[in-house]
Design a protein around this motif. Structure first.
Motif, short mmCIF file in Angstrom:
data_model
loop_
_atom_site.label_atom_id
_atom_site.label_comp_id
_atom_site.label_asym_id
_atom_site.label_seq_id
_atom_site.Cartn_x
_atom_site.Cartn_y
_atom_site.Cartn_z
N GLY A 19 0.83 -1.07 -0.01
CA GLY A 19 0.02 0.01 0.04
C GLY A 19 0.88 1.30 0.10
O GLY A 19 2.03 1.25 0.07
N LEU A 20 0.19 2.48 -0.16
CA LEU A 20 0.85 3.55 -0.25
C LEU A 20 0.31 4.62 1.00
O LEU A 20 -0.81 4.25 1.44
CB LEU A 20 0.64 4.37 -1.46
N HIS A 21 1.00 5.40 1.49
CA HIS A 21 1.03 6.02 2.82
C HIS A 21 0.94 7.61 2.37
O HIS A 21 1.71 8.16 2.03
CB HIS A 21 1.92 5.57 3.73
N LEU A 22 -0.20 8.14 2.84
CA LEU A 22 -0.63 9.61 2.71
C LEU A 22 -0.73 10.10 3.95
O LEU A 22 -1.64 9.73 4.89
CB LEU A 22 -1.92 9.70 1.96
N ASN A 23 0.06 11.01 4.45
CA ASN A 23 0.02 11.89 5.64
C ASN A 23 -0.95 13.24 5.36
O ASN A 23 -0.58 14.12 4.74
CB ASN A 23 1.44 12.29 6.02
N TRP A 24 -2.28 13.01 5.66
CA TRP A 24 -3.24 14.01 5.32
C TRP A 24 -2.95 15.43 5.78
O TRP A 24 -2.51 15.62 7.22
CB TRP A 24 -4.56 13.71 5.77
N PRO A 25 -2.80 16.44 5.40
CA PRO A 25 -2.57 17.85 5.93
C PRO A 25 -3.41 18.33 6.95
O PRO A 25 -4.71 17.98 7.00
CB PRO A 25 -2.75 18.77 4.86
N PRO A 26 -2.82 18.34 8.26
CA PRO A 26 -3.53 18.65 9.27
C PRO A 26 -4.58 19.85 9.18
O PRO A 26 -4.27 20.74 8.49
CB PRO A 26 -2.39 18.94 10.59
N MET A 27 -5.40 20.05 9.81
CA MET A 27 -6.45 21.24 9.80
C MET A 27 -5.51 22.46 10.39
O MET A 27 -4.75 22.33 11.26
CB MET A 27 -7.71 21.17 10.84
N VAL A 28 -5.99 23.38 9.95
CA VAL A 28 -5.20 24.69 10.34
C VAL A 28 -6.17 25.35 11.37
O VAL A 28 -7.43 25.61 11.27
CB VAL A 28 -5.25 25.93 9.02
N ILE A 29 -5.64 25.69 12.64
CA ILE A 29 -6.32 26.15 13.84
C ILE A 29 -5.38 27.28 14.15
O ILE A 29 -4.16 27.25 13.88
CB ILE A 29 -6.61 25.18 14.74
N LYS A 30 -6.06 28.21 14.82
CA LYS A 30 -5.00 29.36 15.67
C LYS A 30 -4.21 28.83 16.45
O LYS A 30 -4.47 28.17 17.55
CB LYS A 30 -6.01 30.55 16.09
N LEU A 31 -2.80 29.01 16.20
CA LEU A 31 -1.89 28.41 17.10
C LEU A 31 -1.84 29.07 18.63
O LEU A 31 -1.41 28.43 19.66
CB LEU A 31 -0.67 28.23 16.48
N SER A 32 -2.29 30.37 18.56
CA SER A 32 -1.75 31.12 19.81
C SER A 32 -2.69 32.32 19.52
O SER A 32 -2.96 32.93 18.48
CB SER A 32 -0.30 31.57 20.04
N ALA A 87 -1.63 35.28 19.88
CA ALA A 87 -0.76 36.33 19.28
C ALA A 87 -0.97 36.08 17.82
O ALA A 87 -0.50 37.11 17.08
CB ALA A 87 0.65 36.20 19.81
N GLU A 88 -1.13 34.92 17.34
CA GLU A 88 -1.11 34.77 15.89
C GLU A 88 -2.55 35.59 15.12
O GLU A 88 -3.70 35.47 15.50
CB GLU A 88 -1.33 33.40 15.38
N ASP A 89 -2.16 36.33 14.12
CA ASP A 89 -3.22 37.29 13.74
C ASP A 89 -3.92 36.48 12.49
O ASP A 89 -3.34 35.23 11.97
CB ASP A 89 -2.73 38.47 12.93
N ALA A 90 -5.04 36.96 12.11
CA ALA A 90 -5.64 36.01 10.99
C ALA A 90 -5.09 36.08 9.68
O ALA A 90 -5.36 35.22 8.90
CB ALA A 90 -7.03 36.96 10.70
N VAL A 91 -4.03 37.08 9.31
CA VAL A 91 -3.31 36.83 7.89
C VAL A 91 -2.40 35.55 7.97
O VAL A 91 -2.48 34.87 7.05
CB VAL A 91 -2.71 38.13 7.88
N ALA A 92 -1.77 35.39 8.91
CA ALA A 92 -1.03 34.17 9.34
C ALA A 92 -1.91 33.00 9.27
O ALA A 92 -1.42 31.88 8.57
CB ALA A 92 -0.28 34.44 10.69
N VAL A 93 -2.89 32.76 9.89
CA VAL A 93 -3.91 31.69 9.79
C VAL A 93 -4.48 31.32 8.21
O VAL A 93 -4.20 30.51 7.62
CB VAL A 93 -5.15 31.65 10.81
N GLU A 94 -4.36 32.61 7.46
CA GLU A 94 -5.02 32.58 6.33
C GLU A 94 -3.79 31.89 5.43
O GLU A 94 -4.29 31.34 4.41
CB GLU A 94 -5.60 33.70 5.73
N LYS A 95 -2.82 32.40 5.67
CA LYS A 95 -1.59 31.94 4.86
C LYS A 95 -1.26 30.63 4.90
O LYS A 95 -0.85 29.72 4.00
CB LYS A 95 -0.39 32.69 5.27
N ARG A 96 -1.44 30.01 6.24
CA ARG A 96 -1.35 28.35 6.23
C ARG A 96 -2.26 27.79 5.78
O ARG A 96 -2.07 26.64 5.19
CB ARG A 96 -1.26 28.23 7.91
N GLU A 97 -3.59 28.33 5.79
CA GLU A 97 -4.88 27.48 5.12
C GLU A 97 -4.65 27.56 3.38
O GLU A 97 -5.05 26.49 2.81
CB GLU A 97 -6.37 28.35 5.51
#
Length: 434
Positions: A176-189, A191-201
């Motif tokens: 078989g093949l192994h796929l590491n599904w990209p984790p959900m994007v959540i606010k890490l702290s 102090a993290e602003d919305a622009v940084a979250v949107e960039k990771r998303e």
């Protein structure tokens, strides 16, 4: 140079018993185990049993009273008072791919880049690993050696743990093949602003777009006429669409499991298994309806959320069992290579939190055999199957009583010496202990 010479002297001076035992020779005569309690692996328990095997295959497994063969034709081994089990099967493992996890030069479990579907873990498998004998002494006799890293890590293979080289070790290559599904994007702290979250998303969505594009291209490539120019990456993915390979999706959160399985089904992937699946208790109906198997990781863990029951990770196997979801257990996590010897005790924990002992045993024998596609030969002790089994003086799943006295792979009697047993005996002698 001085240090190199010293190291070579130490290695050459090491006693032979401290090294990895040589692979056992092929079975030369029929063997009969008499008097033990047989745990078939499918829930059946047979007291006062007999297990006979010849040329690596089981010829009889059942009550001693039902054995009609001439016992004089066998090498008879009395195992009265002991327990006979199928060899345990360890899925999702880096056994043989990593030796000392803190030393990068001994780790060969990952390739650079995000998309490596053509990478084969089998050819990197090291049969001379010092860890393998220590795993066998706790009953683990087969493993699925699995690549790590990236988005598509590559292809795993199932091996038996007593061989001269990877060619001899393979039981099922490229299963078989192994796929590491990209984790959900959540606010890490905070102090993290919305622009940084949107960039990771956006980065996550781009990964998913590339993944879908690759799988779509692989499906179309598979339908091209013979004689086309071969593309190794696309060729390695073709088995996902005809069912010859399984897509193992590594994901934990419920939302990740949901979107991963839906994408796989939409793109025509025939066999899907979720690995990790710590939120599987939220997805029981979904997993059952979509016939998705689960390789459950890290049940020796704390709950993921403050509001979860303290014993939720321990009870998760029983919740899957009650819901009728196909599942097995692995030992992924911290020190997963060396710690994989404790697979039996993971099953023992599950038996203490809702599963019966035989259901827990099945989760590390027949269930992984079915999920990995090797149930025709392994997973249970039945006539016609491989004589891959262990004998223990006590309950194999209980760390207090687990004491493997004999082990066989395809009928070959294994050496149960390890560096640890050598050092134990050495220092027992020094201090006059028995």
């Amino acid at each position: 140079m001085k240090h190199l010479l010293l190291a070579l002297c130490l290695l050459t001076a090491a006693p032979a018993l401290a090294q990895v035992p040589a692979p056992a020779p092929p079975q030369s005569k029929p063997i009969l185990l008499l008097g033990g309690t047989l745990h078939v692996g499918n829930g059946t328990v047979v007291p006062d049993a007999a297990v006979a095997f010849d040329k690596g295959r089981i010829t009889y497994a059942g009550a001693q009273s039902g054995l009609t063969a001439d016992r004089a034709a066998y090498e008879v081994i009395d195992v009265k008072g002991q327990e006979i089990y199928p060899g345990l099967i360890l899925p999702n493992s880096t056994l043989g791919l990593a030796e000392v996890e803190a030393v990068r030069a001994t780790v060969d479990s990952r390739e650079v880049g995000d998309f490596n579907p053509n990478v084969r873990s089998l050819i990197a498998y090291n049969t001379d690993s010092d860890i393998l004998p220590t795993v066998r002494t706790n009953g683990v006799l087969l493993a699925q050696v699995t690549p790590r890293g990236g988005l598509l890590s590559g292809q795993s293979s199932v091996v038996q743990l007593d061989a001269w080289n990877w060619q001899d070790a393979q039981v099922r290559a490229d299963d078989g093949l192994h796929l590491n599904w990209p984790p959900m994007v959540i606010k890490l702290s905070p102090a993290e602003d919305a622009v940084a979250v949107e960039k990771r998303e956006k980065a996550r969505q781009e990964q998913l777009r590339q993944l879908e594009s690759l799988l779509t291209e692989a499906r179309a490539y598979r339908e091209q006429p013979a004689g086309r120019r071969e593309n190794l990456r696309l060729t390695s993915l073709a088995g996902l669409f005809d069912g010859s390979k399984t897509l193992f999706i590594h994901a934990d959160y419920g939302k990740e499991i949901l979107e991963a399985v839906r994408m796989a089904r939409r793109l025509g992937v025939a066999n899907v298994t979720v690995v990790g699946a710590r939120d599987a208790w939220m997805m029981l109906d979904f997993l059952k309806q979509n016939d998705v198997a689960v390789v459950l990781s890290r049940i020796h863990a704390l709950p993921r959320r403050d509001g979860d029951d303290y014993d939720l990770p321990y009870r998760l196997p029983s919740l899957l069992q009650q819901a009728g979801v196909r599942f097995c257990l692995d030992y992924e996590g911290g020190q997963e290579t060396s710690g994989s010897r404790n697979l039996a005790f993971i099953a023992g924990t599950a038996a203490g939190f809702g599963l019966t002992k035989e259901q827990a045993l099945e989760a590390v024998t027949l269930s992984p055999a079915r999920i990995l596609g090797i149930e025709k030969d392994y997973g249970t002790l039945e006539a016609g199957k491989s004589a891959t089994l262990v004998v223990s003086r006590g309950d194999l799943l209980d760390m207090r009583t687990n004491d493997v006295t004999r082990a066989f792979i395809d009928g070959r009697a294994l050496h149960l010496d390890t560096k640890q047993t050598y050092l134990r005996d050495k220092f027992k002698g020094k201090y006059g202990l028995r």
